[in-house]
Design a protein around this motif. Structure first.
Motif, mmCIF file in Angstrom:
data_model
loop_
_atom_site.group_PDB
_atom_site.id
_atom_site.type_symbol
_atom_site.label_atom_id
_atom_site.label_comp_id
_atom_site.label_asym_id
_atom_site.label_seq_id
_atom_site.Cartn_x
_atom_site.Cartn_y
_atom_site.Cartn_z
ATOM 1 N N MET A 7 -13.478 -3.437 -44.465
ATOM 2 C CA MET A 7 -12.171 -4.789 -44.803
ATOM 3 C C MET A 7 -11.533 -5.162 -43.002
ATOM 4 N N LYS A 8 -10.558 -6.401 -43.008
ATOM 5 C CA LYS A 8 -10.213 -6.698 -41.766
ATOM 6 C C LYS A 8 -9.101 -7.206 -42.552
ATOM 7 N N THR A 9 -7.676 -7.024 -42.165
ATOM 8 C CA THR A 9 -6.321 -7.947 -42.226
ATOM 9 C C THR A 9 -6.756 -8.958 -41.575
ATOM 10 N N GLY A 36 -0.429 -17.887 -45.558
ATOM 11 C CA GLY A 36 1.740 -17.349 -45.508
ATOM 12 C C GLY A 36 1.747 -15.858 -45.767
ATOM 13 N N ARG A 37 0.416 -15.763 -45.447
ATOM 14 C CA ARG A 37 0.420 -13.867 -45.232
ATOM 15 C C ARG A 37 -0.300 -13.095 -45.155
ATOM 16 N N ALA A 38 -0.690 -11.637 -44.564
ATOM 17 C CA ALA A 38 -1.634 -11.087 -43.857
ATOM 18 C C ALA A 38 -2.305 -10.848 -45.413
ATOM 19 N N VAL A 39 -3.482 -10.840 -45.558
ATOM 20 C CA VAL A 39 -4.612 -10.285 -45.873
ATOM 21 C C VAL A 39 -6.176 -9.419 -45.995
ATOM 22 N N GLU A 40 -6.115 -8.604 -46.438
ATOM 23 C CA GLU A 40 -7.402 -7.826 -46.059
ATOM 24 C C GLU A 40 -8.665 -8.659 -46.733
ATOM 25 N N PRO A 42 -13.433 -9.388 -46.759
ATOM 26 C CA PRO A 42 -14.339 -8.492 -45.904
ATOM 27 C C PRO A 42 -14.174 -8.526 -44.293
ATOM 28 N N LEU A 43 -15.272 -7.841 -43.228
ATOM 29 C CA LEU A 43 -15.169 -8.129 -42.434
ATOM 30 C C LEU A 43 -16.136 -9.755 -42.002
ATOM 31 N N PHE A 45 -15.822 -12.648 -43.725
ATOM 32 C CA PHE A 45 -15.026 -13.402 -43.457
ATOM 33 C C PHE A 45 -13.741 -13.171 -42.363
ATOM 34 N N ALA A 46 -13.696 -12.462 -42.248
ATOM 35 C CA ALA A 46 -12.655 -12.366 -40.861
ATOM 36 C C ALA A 46 -12.845 -13.056 -39.778
ATOM 37 N N GLU A 47 -14.600 -13.048 -39.139
ATOM 38 C CA GLU A 47 -15.381 -13.633 -38.362
ATOM 39 C C GLU A 47 -15.306 -14.777 -38.725
ATOM 40 N N VAL A 48 -15.325 -15.390 -39.526
ATOM 41 C CA VAL A 48 -15.323 -16.704 -39.373
ATOM 42 C C VAL A 48 -13.909 -17.552 -39.956
ATOM 43 N N ILE A 49 -12.589 -16.800 -40.039
ATOM 44 C CA ILE A 49 -12.402 -17.586 -39.821
ATOM 45 C C ILE A 49 -10.897 -16.481 -38.528
#
Length: 69
Positions: A7-9, A36-40, A42-43, A45-49
């Motif tokens: 997971m990643k924030t 509008g807020r930091a959320v955890e 899966p990695l 999805f974080a890479e795509v964002i």
């Protein structure tokens, strides 16, 4: 399999007061991610964002440079 559990924030800024979540899809999987807020997330999805945010920044810089001439 361990990578699937990583997971990643991430933080996705809101574009307006009604922009409360963003739809993100990766290889047929999808999720709504709160803005509008930091959320955890899966990695994968974080890479795509992060890639999307990087592309937005580059596009903005290009537009500014083009506008200046």
């Amino acid at each position: 399999m361990a990578k699937a559990l990583e997971m990643k924030t991430v933080f996705i800024p809101r574009r307006s007061k009604n922009d409360t979540e963003r739809y993100v899809a990766v290889n047929g999987e999808n999720m709504l991610i709160q803005t509008g807020r930091a959320v955890e997330v899966p990695l994968r999805f974080a890479e795509v964002i992060e890639n999307s945010q990087r592309q937005d920044s580059q596009a903005e810089a290009f537009i500014e440079a083009f506008a200046r001439g």
